[in-house]
Design a protein around this motif. Sequence first.
Motif, PDB file in Angstrom:
ATOM      1  N   VAL A  49       0.849  -1.202   0.000  1.00  0.00           N
ATOM      2  CA  VAL A  49       0.000   0.000   0.000  1.00  0.00           C
ATOM      3  C   VAL A  49       0.881   1.248   0.000  1.00  0.00           C
ATOM      4  N   PHE A  50       1.917   1.238   0.821  1.00  0.00           N
ATOM      5  CA  PHE A  50       2.847   2.379   0.877  1.00  0.00           C
ATOM      6  C   PHE A  50       3.524   2.585  -0.479  1.00  0.00           C
ATOM      7  N   TYR A  51       3.934   1.483  -1.097  1.00  0.00           N
ATOM      8  CA  TYR A  51       4.575   1.551  -2.419  1.00  0.00           C
ATOM      9  C   TYR A  51       3.607   2.139  -3.445  1.00  0.00           C
ATOM     10  N   SER A  57       2.006   9.059  -6.490  1.00  0.00           N
ATOM     11  CA  SER A  57       2.608  10.398  -6.449  1.00  0.00           C
ATOM     12  C   SER A  57       3.545  10.596  -7.627  1.00  0.00           C
ATOM     13  N   MET A  58       4.309   9.564  -7.928  1.00  0.00           N
ATOM     14  CA  MET A  58       5.250   9.639  -9.051  1.00  0.00           C
ATOM     15  C   MET A  58       4.492   9.803 -10.372  1.00  0.00           C
ATOM     16  N   LEU A  59       3.421   9.041 -10.532  1.00  0.00           N
ATOM     17  CA  LEU A  59       2.627   9.128 -11.760  1.00  0.00           C
ATOM     18  C   LEU A  59       1.990  10.508 -11.911  1.00  0.00           C
ATOM     19  N   THR A  60       1.533  11.085 -10.810  1.00  0.00           N
ATOM     20  CA  THR A  60       0.950  12.423 -10.841  1.00  0.00           C
ATOM     21  C   THR A  60       1.987  13.443 -11.309  1.00  0.00           C
ATOM     22  N   MET A  61       3.172  13.357 -10.759  1.00  0.00           N
ATOM     23  CA  MET A  61       4.242  14.277 -11.158  1.00  0.00           C
ATOM     24  C   MET A  61       4.628  14.070 -12.622  1.00  0.00           C
ATOM     25  N   GLN A  62       4.685  12.815 -13.045  1.00  0.00           N
ATOM     26  CA  GLN A  62       5.056  12.518 -14.436  1.00  0.00           C
ATOM     27  C   GLN A  62       3.979  13.014 -15.397  1.00  0.00           C
ATOM     28  N   GLN A 106      12.726   5.696  -2.942  1.00  0.00           N
ATOM     29  CA  GLN A 106      13.370   4.393  -2.731  1.00  0.00           C
ATOM     30  C   GLN A 106      13.819   4.249  -1.284  1.00  0.00           C
ATOM     31  N   THR A 107      14.433   5.291  -0.759  1.00  0.00           N
ATOM     32  CA  THR A 107      14.891   5.269   0.630  1.00  0.00           C
ATOM     33  C   THR A 107      13.707   5.197   1.582  1.00  0.00           C
ATOM     34  N   ASP A 108      12.678   6.003   1.317  1.00  0.00           N
ATOM     35  CA  ASP A 108      11.484   6.002   2.170  1.00  0.00           C
ATOM     36  C   ASP A 108      10.814   4.629   2.183  1.00  0.00           C
ATOM     37  N   PHE A 109      10.736   4.002   1.003  1.00  0.00           N
ATOM     38  CA  PHE A 109      10.111   2.686   0.913  1.00  0.00           C
ATOM     39  C   PHE A 109      10.907   1.659   1.715  1.00  0.00           C
ATOM     40  N   GLN A 110      12.229   1.655   1.563  1.00  0.00           N
ATOM     41  CA  GLN A 110      13.057   0.702   2.300  1.00  0.00           C
ATOM     42  C   GLN A 110      12.941   0.921   3.809  1.00  0.00           C
ATOM     43  N   ASN A 111      12.908   2.183   4.231  1.00  0.00           N
ATOM     44  CA  ASN A 111      12.740   2.487   5.658  1.00  0.00           C
ATOM     45  C   ASN A 111      11.390   2.005   6.168  1.00  0.00           C
ATOM     46  N   GLU A 112      10.344   2.177   5.367  1.00  0.00           N
ATOM     47  CA  GLU A 112       9.006   1.731   5.752  1.00  0.00           C
ATOM     48  C   GLU A 112       8.953   0.208   5.862  1.00  0.00           C
ATOM     49  N   VAL A 113       9.553  -0.477   4.898  1.00  0.00           N
ATOM     50  CA  VAL A 113       9.593  -1.942   4.933  1.00  0.00           C
ATOM     51  C   VAL A 113      10.318  -2.413   6.198  1.00  0.00           C
ATOM     52  N   ASN A 114      11.463  -1.804   6.477  1.00  0.00           N
ATOM     53  CA  ASN A 114      12.224  -2.171   7.681  1.00  0.00           C
ATOM     54  C   ASN A 114      11.400  -1.930   8.945  1.00  0.00           C
ATOM     55  N   LYS A 115      10.703  -0.795   8.993  1.00  0.00           N
ATOM     56  CA  LYS A 115       9.887  -0.460  10.162  1.00  0.00           C
ATOM     57  C   LYS A 115       8.741  -1.464  10.338  1.00  0.00           C
ATOM     58  N   LEU A 116       8.121  -1.871   9.242  1.00  0.00           N
ATOM     59  CA  LEU A 116       7.002  -2.817   9.307  1.00  0.00           C
ATOM     60  C   LEU A 116       7.463  -4.230   9.679  1.00  0.00           C
ATOM     61  N   LYS A 117       8.621  -4.637   9.180  1.00  0.00           N
ATOM     62  CA  LYS A 117       9.074  -6.015   9.381  1.00  0.00           C
ATOM     63  C   LYS A 117       9.871  -6.225  10.667  1.00  0.00           C
ATOM     64  N   LYS A 118      10.452  -5.167  11.214  1.00  0.00           N
ATOM     65  CA  LYS A 118      11.303  -5.329  12.401  1.00  0.00           C
ATOM     66  C   LYS A 118      10.582  -6.008  13.558  1.00  0.00           C
TER      67      LYS A 118
END
Length: 195
Positions: A49-51, A57-62, A106-118
């Motif tokens: 969902v976060f991804y 957001s990326m598609l909107t900007m593009q 990319q960094t935000d997504f990896q941080n979110e994944v780490n936070k969810l899985k820890k």
Amino acid sequence: MKKLFYSFLFFAAFAFAPAAHAQKFAHLDYDSLLRIMPEMIKANEDAAVFYKTLENSMLTMQTELDTKLKDYEATKATTIPALLKLKEDELNSLNQRIQNFQMTAQTDFQNEVNKLKKPVLDKVNKAVKEVAKEKGYKYVFDSSPAATMLLFADPADDIFAIVKLKLNIPNPAPKTPGTGGMTPAPGTKPNGGGQ
């Protein structure tokens, strides 16, 4: 006599040393355990969902960039140079923001994944440690296919089921053949023919 006594102690120490130093080893497929944990399934769903939010957001900007670029191309021939320069600066700025967003996302997504899985990983590691202590294992190896640390494992020492039980993970529902792994709705035939 003393010499004989010391010799006996020396040989006794050697005879009982292997038993005293015998260490129990165990293994479990860590990846498989994580895949069936409801908490990990939820963490993966939340990460998806976060991804999707980042992707939208990326598609909107593009889309905004594409629209402005089309406008720029359509009016380029009739626009005065000063206004043309402003539009080019705006396009370059928007393009730069998109690139910055991609890197940050990319960094935000990896941080979110780490936070969810820890918390899930901490829970599993705690359960493995508890089972190892309860069963007297000195070492527990990860026997997942991706983990190349283990060359041989006696199936008798696989503690997967014990750790799964400690984590209260239910057994998955059996898959019905011919349904693509999905259980048919009550009152329907497995092949979709409700007749």
